[in-house]
Design a protein around this motif. Structure first.
Motif, short mmCIF file in Angstrom:
data_model
loop_
_atom_site.label_atom_id
_atom_site.label_comp_id
_atom_site.label_asym_id
_atom_site.label_seq_id
_atom_site.Cartn_x
_atom_site.Cartn_y
_atom_site.Cartn_z
N ARG A 240 -13.45 9.68 5.72
CA ARG A 240 -14.09 9.56 4.42
C ARG A 240 -13.20 10.09 3.30
O ARG A 240 -13.07 9.47 2.24
CB ARG A 240 -15.41 10.33 4.42
CG ARG A 240 -16.16 10.31 3.10
CD ARG A 240 -16.72 8.94 2.78
NE ARG A 240 -17.43 8.89 1.51
CZ ARG A 240 -18.44 8.09 1.24
NH1 ARG A 240 -18.87 7.25 2.16
NH2 ARG A 240 -19.02 8.10 0.06
N LEU A 241 -12.56 11.22 3.53
CA LEU A 241 -11.72 11.83 2.50
C LEU A 241 -10.43 11.05 2.26
O LEU A 241 -9.82 11.17 1.20
CB LEU A 241 -11.40 13.28 2.85
CG LEU A 241 -12.40 14.33 2.33
CD1 LEU A 241 -13.81 14.05 2.79
CD2 LEU A 241 -11.97 15.73 2.77
N MET A 242 -10.03 10.27 3.24
CA MET A 242 -8.83 9.46 3.07
C MET A 242 -9.07 8.27 2.13
O MET A 242 -8.12 7.71 1.56
CB MET A 242 -8.31 8.95 4.41
CG MET A 242 -7.77 10.03 5.33
SD MET A 242 -6.43 11.03 4.62
CE MET A 242 -7.35 12.54 4.15
N GLY B 167 -8.69 0.36 8.19
CA GLY B 167 -7.29 0.13 7.93
C GLY B 167 -6.99 -0.75 6.73
O GLY B 167 -5.83 -0.87 6.32
N LEU B 168 -8.01 -1.36 6.14
CA LEU B 168 -7.82 -2.19 4.96
C LEU B 168 -7.67 -1.31 3.72
O LEU B 168 -8.12 -0.17 3.70
CB LEU B 168 -9.00 -3.15 4.78
CG LEU B 168 -9.23 -4.16 5.89
CD1 LEU B 168 -10.50 -4.96 5.61
CD2 LEU B 168 -8.03 -5.09 6.05
N LEU B 169 -7.05 -1.85 2.70
CA LEU B 169 -6.92 -1.12 1.44
C LEU B 169 -8.29 -1.00 0.78
O LEU B 169 -9.09 -1.94 0.82
CB LEU B 169 -5.94 -1.84 0.51
CG LEU B 169 -4.50 -1.96 1.01
CD1 LEU B 169 -3.65 -2.70 -0.02
CD2 LEU B 169 -3.90 -0.60 1.31
N VAL C 7 -8.18 9.47 -1.46
CA VAL C 7 -6.83 10.04 -1.53
C VAL C 7 -5.75 9.00 -1.23
O VAL C 7 -4.78 8.87 -1.98
CB VAL C 7 -6.70 11.24 -0.57
CG1 VAL C 7 -5.26 11.76 -0.56
CG2 VAL C 7 -7.64 12.36 -0.98
N LEU C 8 -5.93 8.27 -0.13
CA LEU C 8 -4.93 7.28 0.26
C LEU C 8 -5.31 5.86 -0.11
O LEU C 8 -4.49 4.94 0.03
CB LEU C 8 -4.70 7.35 1.79
CG LEU C 8 -4.14 8.66 2.34
CD1 LEU C 8 -3.97 8.55 3.84
CD2 LEU C 8 -2.82 9.01 1.68
N LYS C 9 -6.55 5.69 -0.55
CA LYS C 9 -7.08 4.35 -0.87
C LYS C 9 -7.04 3.46 0.38
O LYS C 9 -6.70 2.27 0.32
CB LYS C 9 -6.27 3.70 -2.00
CG LYS C 9 -6.18 4.53 -3.27
CD LYS C 9 -7.56 4.75 -3.89
CE LYS C 9 -7.47 5.43 -5.26
NZ LYS C 9 -7.03 6.82 -5.20
N ILE C 10 -7.40 4.08 1.53
CA ILE C 10 -7.44 3.35 2.80
C ILE C 10 -8.84 3.47 3.39
O ILE C 10 -9.40 4.57 3.47
CB ILE C 10 -6.43 3.92 3.81
CG1 ILE C 10 -5.01 3.88 3.24
CG2 ILE C 10 -6.48 3.13 5.13
CD1 ILE C 10 -3.99 4.57 4.12
N GLY D 214 0.81 -1.22 0.00
CA GLY D 214 0.00 0.00 0.00
C GLY D 214 0.84 1.26 0.00
O GLY D 214 0.54 2.21 0.73
N GLU D 215 1.89 1.29 -0.80
CA GLU D 215 2.77 2.46 -0.85
C GLU D 215 2.01 3.69 -1.31
O GLU D 215 1.22 3.64 -2.25
CB GLU D 215 3.94 2.18 -1.78
CG GLU D 215 5.01 3.27 -1.74
CD GLU D 215 6.24 2.89 -2.54
OE1 GLU D 215 7.14 3.74 -2.65
OE2 GLU D 215 6.30 1.75 -3.04
#
Length: 249
Positions: free
Chosen positions: A189-191, A201-203, A194-197, A122-123
């Motif tokens: 929600r916004l993460m 905590g799961l992808l 943006v982070l695909k998280i 998950g880089e």
């Protein structure tokens, strides 16, 4: 206004409050490194906004309110100063502290490849990490005057007892369709896009628990940012009016 800010910032010099700004993100980084190095970048951000940041904001802002509040604000109420500007300056100091803590997480994530010599799952890219940092600062800012107000009214312990659980509980609801009605859910929600998280905590990808394609929709970002800024202005204004109306007792 600058003089007010410098004065309020000087008050927290060499205090425990100043140390918390650094301790909380560093503790998050260390936990992520020693407990899940392969997921370091994902867990650093997820543990930060899901648990550590709500606690950091609640504690630092409640302590910030007690810099003068421990003396029932007599130190400032008796002076010929603009009380609204003092309150605004405290809010700016809180935003500065929040920004420093989030930047520490950002730098740690970016520098992690130099330390972690293994395949990272998950880089997160530089731009996504930077965007996430800015969004976390914006979506948490409105809680600063709120926690300062609560710290003045009900004390540090009760502020933590109220604000931290609210953040954690409503973060879980950020995957629901009615997330937009709960400002506490905005950071998580916004993460997602943006982070695909996911908040758990799961992808954010198919077959992950609680994942739905709409969570990756970037339309949530302008909405969350706009409402968070409006809340910051509104909460700051009303709490500043309350602070201005206090009297020396």
């Amino acid at each position: 206004m600058l003089q007010y800010f410098l004065s309020e910032n000087l008050k927290i010099k060499n205090t425990f409050l100043k140390k918390i700004v650094w301790i909380m993100p560093i503790l998050t980084v260390l936990l992520s490194f020693f407990l899940a190095a392969n997921y370091f970048q994902v867990d650093s951000y997820n543990w930060w906004y899901a648990m550590m940041l709500p606690g950091s904001v609640s504690l630092t802002c409640a302590l910030l309110s007690k810099v003068d509040g421990s003396m029932k604000n007599r130190a400032v109420l008796a002076l010929p100063v603009d009380l609204k500007k003092i309150w605004f300056a405290k809010v700016f100091v809180g935003i500065k502290n929040l920004s420093i803590s989030c930047i520490i997480i950002f730098l740690s994530v970016q520098l992690s490849p130099l330390v972690i010599d293994r395949q990272v799952i998950g880089e997160i890219s530089f731009l996504n990490s930077l965007a996430a940092t800015i969004l976390l600062i914006i979506t948490f800012m409105w809680q600063i005057p709120l926690c300062m107000f609560l710290g003045n009214k009900i004390g540090i312990f009760l502020t933590l007892l109220i604000n931290v659980p609210l953040n954690i509980i409503f973060m879980i609801l950020s995957v629901k369709k009615y997330w937009w009605a709960i400002p506490f859910s905005y950071p998580a929600r916004l993460m997602c896009p943006v982070l695909k998280i996911l908040p758990n905590g799961l992808l954010a990808k198919p077959r992950s628990e609680t994942f739905t394609p709409e969570l990756l929709n970037y339309s949530s970002i302008p909405f969350g940012v706009s409402i968070s800024i409006i809340l910051l202005l509104a909460v700051t204004y009303f709490t500043a009016r309350w602070f201005e109306k206090q009297e020396v007792v």
